[in-house]
Write a protein that holds these residues in place. Structure first.
Motif, PDB file in Angstrom:
ATOM      1  N   THR A 147       0.833  -1.197   0.000  1.00  0.00           N
ATOM      2  CA  THR A 147       0.000   0.000   0.000  1.00  0.00           C
ATOM      3  C   THR A 147       0.872   1.253   0.000  1.00  0.00           C
ATOM      4  OG1 THR A 147      -0.098   0.217   2.403  1.00  0.00           O
ATOM      5  CG2 THR A 147      -1.761  -1.216   1.356  1.00  0.00           C
ATOM      6  N   ARG A 148       0.258   2.347  -0.329  1.00  0.00           N
ATOM      7  CA  ARG A 148       0.977   3.625  -0.356  1.00  0.00           C
ATOM      8  C   ARG A 148       1.495   3.975   1.042  1.00  0.00           C
ATOM      9  NH1 ARG A 148      -1.397   9.517  -1.828  1.00  0.00           N
ATOM     10  NH2 ARG A 148       0.605  10.476  -2.264  1.00  0.00           N
ATOM     11  N   LYS A 149       0.680   3.727   2.048  1.00  0.00           N
ATOM     12  CA  LYS A 149       1.074   4.020   3.427  1.00  0.00           C
ATOM     13  C   LYS A 149       2.261   3.147   3.839  1.00  0.00           C
ATOM     14  CE  LYS A 149      -0.691   4.399   8.111  1.00  0.00           C
ATOM     15  NZ  LYS A 149      -1.847   4.296   8.994  1.00  0.00           N
ATOM     16  N   ALA A 150       2.224   1.874   3.490  1.00  0.00           N
ATOM     17  CA  ALA A 150       3.316   0.953   3.830  1.00  0.00           C
ATOM     18  C   ALA A 150       4.603   1.375   3.122  1.00  0.00           C
ATOM     19  CB  ALA A 150       2.938  -0.471   3.464  1.00  0.00           C
ATOM     20  N   LYS A 151       4.502   1.785   1.864  1.00  0.00           N
ATOM     21  CA  LYS A 151       5.664   2.243   1.103  1.00  0.00           C
ATOM     22  C   LYS A 151       6.243   3.506   1.735  1.00  0.00           C
ATOM     23  CE  LYS A 151       8.349   2.255  -2.555  1.00  0.00           C
ATOM     24  NZ  LYS A 151       9.495   1.378  -2.614  1.00  0.00           N
ATOM     25  N   HIS A 152       5.365   4.409   2.158  1.00  0.00           N
ATOM     26  CA  HIS A 152       5.786   5.646   2.822  1.00  0.00           C
ATOM     27  C   HIS A 152       6.535   5.316   4.115  1.00  0.00           C
ATOM     28  CE1 HIS A 152       5.703   9.827   4.008  1.00  0.00           C
ATOM     29  NE2 HIS A 152       5.099   9.504   5.135  1.00  0.00           N
ATOM     30  N   GLN A 153       5.989   4.394   4.906  1.00  0.00           N
ATOM     31  CA  GLN A 153       6.621   3.990   6.163  1.00  0.00           C
ATOM     32  C   GLN A 153       7.973   3.339   5.898  1.00  0.00           C
ATOM     33  OE1 GLN A 153       5.644   4.822   9.134  1.00  0.00           O
ATOM     34  NE2 GLN A 153       7.044   3.616  10.351  1.00  0.00           N
ATOM     35  N   GLN A 154       8.043   2.500   4.872  1.00  0.00           N
ATOM     36  CA  GLN A 154       9.299   1.842   4.509  1.00  0.00           C
ATOM     37  C   GLN A 154      10.357   2.880   4.123  1.00  0.00           C
ATOM     38  OE1 GLN A 154       9.024  -0.666   1.035  1.00  0.00           O
ATOM     39  NE2 GLN A 154      10.868  -1.796   1.574  1.00  0.00           N
ATOM     40  N   ASN A 155       9.959   3.887   3.357  1.00  0.00           N
ATOM     41  CA  ASN A 155      10.883   4.948   2.961  1.00  0.00           C
ATOM     42  C   ASN A 155      11.374   5.748   4.169  1.00  0.00           C
ATOM     43  OD1 ASN A 155      10.786   4.288   0.247  1.00  0.00           O
ATOM     44  ND2 ASN A 155       9.172   5.763  -0.211  1.00  0.00           N
TER      45      ASN A 155
ATOM     46  N   LYS B 113       6.635   6.707  16.137  1.00  0.00           N
ATOM     47  CA  LYS B 113       5.223   6.973  16.410  1.00  0.00           C
ATOM     48  C   LYS B 113       5.021   7.653  17.763  1.00  0.00           C
ATOM     49  CE  LYS B 113       3.328   3.282  13.524  1.00  0.00           C
ATOM     50  NZ  LYS B 113       4.283   3.247  12.534  1.00  0.00           N
TER      51      LYS B 113
END
Length: 93
Positions: free
Chosen positions: A2-10, A53
């Motif tokens: 997901t976009r959110k998961a990709k953002h978190q990974q980055n 977080k």
């Protein structure tokens, strides 16, 4: 992914780039001039608060104050210009 998961990974990847240099700065194995050091810590503290977080007002305030300190010491903005930006940010909330 997901976009959110990709953002978190980055963000995690970016944060990992800061870990060793921060330790080196704290151990005085690496020294930076004052202004770049303030900017470095400002970005690190902001990313850390997001990754962990723990979006605590204190950590974010420290990050903002470090950035403002660098801006003032570099002579990029006057105190009045900084105050105007902060006032606008406060009023836009």
């Amino acid at each position: 992914m997901t976009r959110k998961a990709k953002h978190q990974q980055n963000l995690l990847k970016l944060f990992s780039y800061y870990e060793d240099p921060v330790v080196a700065l704290q151990d005085i194995d690496w020294e930076l001039p004052y202004i770049p050091e303030r900017i470095f810590y400002s970005v690190y503290n902001l990313i850390r608060s997001i990754v962990e977080k723990e979006l605590k007002v204190f950590t974010i305030s420290v990050s903002i104050n470090q950035a403002i300190d660098a801006i003032q010491n570099a002579g990029l903005l006057t105190d009045d210009q900084i105050r105007q930006i902060l006032d606008k940010a406060q009023n836009d909330r």
